[in-house]
Write an enzyme that holds these catalytic residues in place. Structure first.
Site, short mmCIF file in Angstrom:
data_model
loop_
_atom_site.label_atom_id
_atom_site.label_comp_id
_atom_site.label_asym_id
_atom_site.label_seq_id
_atom_site.Cartn_x
_atom_site.Cartn_y
_atom_site.Cartn_z
N GLU A 264 0.81 -1.22 0.00
CA GLU A 264 0.00 0.00 0.00
C GLU A 264 0.85 1.27 0.00
OE1 GLU A 264 -3.85 0.65 2.70
OE2 GLU A 264 -1.95 0.86 3.72
N PRO A 265 1.66 1.44 -1.03
CA PRO A 265 2.56 2.58 -1.03
C PRO A 265 1.90 3.88 -1.48
CG PRO A 265 2.93 1.24 -2.98
CD PRO A 265 1.78 0.63 -2.25
N GLY A 266 2.41 4.98 -0.97
CA GLY A 266 2.02 6.28 -1.46
C GLY A 266 3.24 6.87 -2.17
N ARG A 303 6.73 19.94 3.06
CA ARG A 303 7.62 18.95 3.68
C ARG A 303 8.88 19.54 4.33
NH1 ARG A 303 9.90 15.05 1.23
NH2 ARG A 303 9.50 13.49 2.82
N TYR A 307 8.90 18.66 8.16
CA TYR A 307 9.78 17.55 8.56
C TYR A 307 11.26 17.86 8.40
CZ TYR A 307 5.46 15.09 7.09
OH TYR A 307 4.18 14.68 6.89
N CYS A 338 4.58 35.25 5.07
CA CYS A 338 4.91 36.11 6.18
C CYS A 338 5.11 35.24 7.40
CB CYS A 338 3.77 37.10 6.39
SG CYS A 338 4.31 38.48 7.38
N GLU A 339 6.19 34.46 7.38
CA GLU A 339 6.51 33.55 8.47
C GLU A 339 7.95 33.08 8.30
OE1 GLU A 339 3.58 31.13 9.99
OE2 GLU A 339 4.96 29.68 10.86
C1 LIG Z 1 0.22 7.24 4.49
C2 LIG Z 1 -0.16 5.84 4.44
C3 LIG Z 1 0.43 4.99 3.50
C4 LIG Z 1 1.50 5.43 2.54
O1 LIG Z 1 2.67 5.81 3.15
P1 LIG Z 1 3.94 6.09 2.22
O2 LIG Z 1 5.04 6.35 3.17
O3 LIG Z 1 3.61 7.27 1.36
O4 LIG Z 1 4.15 4.86 1.40
C5 LIG Z 1 -0.01 3.70 3.46
N1 LIG Z 1 -0.96 3.24 4.29
C6 LIG Z 1 -1.55 4.03 5.20
C7 LIG Z 1 -2.61 3.49 6.06
C8 LIG Z 1 -1.16 5.34 5.32
O5 LIG Z 1 -1.73 6.11 6.24
#
Ligand SMILES: *Cc1c(COP(=O)(O)O)cnc(C)c1O
Length: 415
Positions: A264-266, A303, A307, A338-339
């Site tokens: 489940e990658p983002g 980001r 972070y 403005c920060e």
């Molecule tokens: C944010 C999230 C991801 C993806 O995280 P990445 O670091 O972007 O791969 C996958 N699963 C869940 C439940 C998340 O909240």
């Protein structure tokens, strides 16, 4: 490592960027669809790839996922609606809603459309059970430890709000409402290492054996890192798969049934596809420090401020001037807000850093690499700045996939 603009094999190259700059007003985001395809293909070993859309939720990006048989994760009602508009269907587990709480509107939606839910708290489990006996659910387990590229992205352990600590307590609730438990899920944070990963896989195996439920899926969650710096190496996907596959096989043997392995990658799917293009509007010396001020702020790219994240930076001259990459100057890159925290070169503690960059002029362009994930999707309207454009590059053809928000649209919410 970041794709350099001189790389002729990439669609995000100097020639394409120069035509984009002529056509669109800065700042704006650009995505390269080829890169997204390439990253999807790297994960083909997994039975199911599910895109965590919060990383980049533009409908047109979601359509690319859908076309390539990638399924989708939604973490809010808005993200469910996006998935539906992009063409994902509620059936076949195409959409899963993942959260630790559920509000009334979202509850109604998942009940109406029978969207499976990945449940992160016992209260949420009860709320779904009462409304929708028999509903398909996953449980998100907090394995008791976590990992993240920053404290803020660690999603396991007792300092994390995510997941269910004692999944055995979920079983009586599941039985009471005859909920159908179809999968177990663990997402412990962003940016893994292998030692750590082994621990996670072991915990998944142990939990599945202990719970002894007839599940059909396990999910490895997201968190696959990408190399943000020039000398960093990409992750070994094969090794990642093998560790999880081993866990899947053990669970499958124990339960005596097929288990599908989901990932489940983002970030992994989209980060490297995107850049942010901005223009230098002022250059000033503050004591001994060289400040270069651009027209993008942390309301656009959050980001670095949130972070202390590193994004590789390239400079594109406004004219045909030769840029000598060897002749550099220690530079702070900051935005228009403005920060004082509106600085793209800072540590995760918020201390100012400088970057060795070529000598620039007002009007030159600054490109932030690898901003396809948690770039546009994290933007805000802070300082009453409208959301900026997103452009999709398909080979050498580009089109607007989100137009710039107008100030009028923004103010209309209040008038
Ligand atoms: C944010 C999230 C991801 C993806 O995280 P990445 O670091 O972007 O791969 C996958 N699963 C869940 C439940 C998340 O909240």
């Amino acid at each position: 490592m970041p794709q350099l603009l001189t790389d002729k094999n990439s669609n995000i190259n100097l020639k394409n960027i120069k035509s984009l700059i002529k056509k669109y007003e800065s700042p704006f985001w650009v995505y390269d669809s080829d890169m997204i395809h390439k990253k999807i293909n790297l994960l083909k070993q997994f039975d199911i790839i599910r895109f965590a859309q919060k990383a980049c939720s533009n409908i047109h990006i979601l359509r690319i996922m859908k076309k390539n048989k990638v399924k989708i994760d939604a973490v809010s009602l808005g993200e469910i609606e996006r998935a539906l508009v992009a063409g994902f269907k509620p059936k076949n587990n195409e959409i899963i809603f993942t959260a630790d709480i559920i509000d009334q509107d979202t509850l109604s939606k998942i009940v109406d459309l029978k969207i499976p839910v990945n449940v992160g708290s016992l209260d949420m489990l009860t709320q779904i059970g009462k409304r929708s006996p028999g509903h398909h659910i996953w449980i998100r387990i907090n394995p008791g430890f976590g990992y993240g590229h920053s404290k803020k992205t660690n999603t396991g352990g007792e300092n994390s709000k995510h997941g269910i600590w004692s999944p055995d307590l979920a079983i009586p609730i599941i039985q009471k409402y005859q909920l159908k438990l179809i999968g177990l899920h663990m997402h412990i944070g962003s940016g893994v290492n292998y030692t750590h990963l082994k621990k996670v896989c072991k915990s998944m195996t142990e939990n599945a054996i202990k719970l002894k439920q007839k599940i059909s899926f396990i999910s490895a969650g997201g968190g696959l890192p990408i190399p943000y710096k020039v000398n960093e190496k990409p992750m070994d996907v094969k090794k990642y798969f093998e560790l999880w596959n081993d866990s899947r096989n053990k669970i499958s043997n124990f339960l005596g049934q097929n288990i599908q392995l989901e990932i489940e990658p983002g970030r992994f799917l989209v980060a490297e596809s995107g850049i942010l293009i901005s223009q230098i509007r002022a250059i000033k010396q503050m004591g001994n420090k060289n400040f270069v001020l651009i027209d993008a702020g942390f309301n656009d790219l959050m980001r670095p401020t949130m972070y202390g994240s590193y994004h590789h930076i390239s400079i594109i001259p406004k004219n045909d001037r030769y840029i000598n990459e060897k002749k550099t100057i220690e530079t702070v890159i900051a935005g228009p807000l403005c920060e004082s925290g509106d600085v793209f070169t800072q540590t995760n503690k918020g201390d100012l850093e400088t970057r060795k960059l070529p000598i620039t002029q007002v009007g030159d362009y600054v490109v932030f690499h690898d901003t396809g994930a948690y770039g546009a999707s994290m933007s805000s309207n802070y300082n009453t700045r409208p959301l900026i454009q997103e452009i999709l590059l398909e080979k050498n053809h580009f089109r607007t996939i989100r137009r710039r928000q107008t100030i009028k649209e923004l103010l209309n919410l209040e008038i």
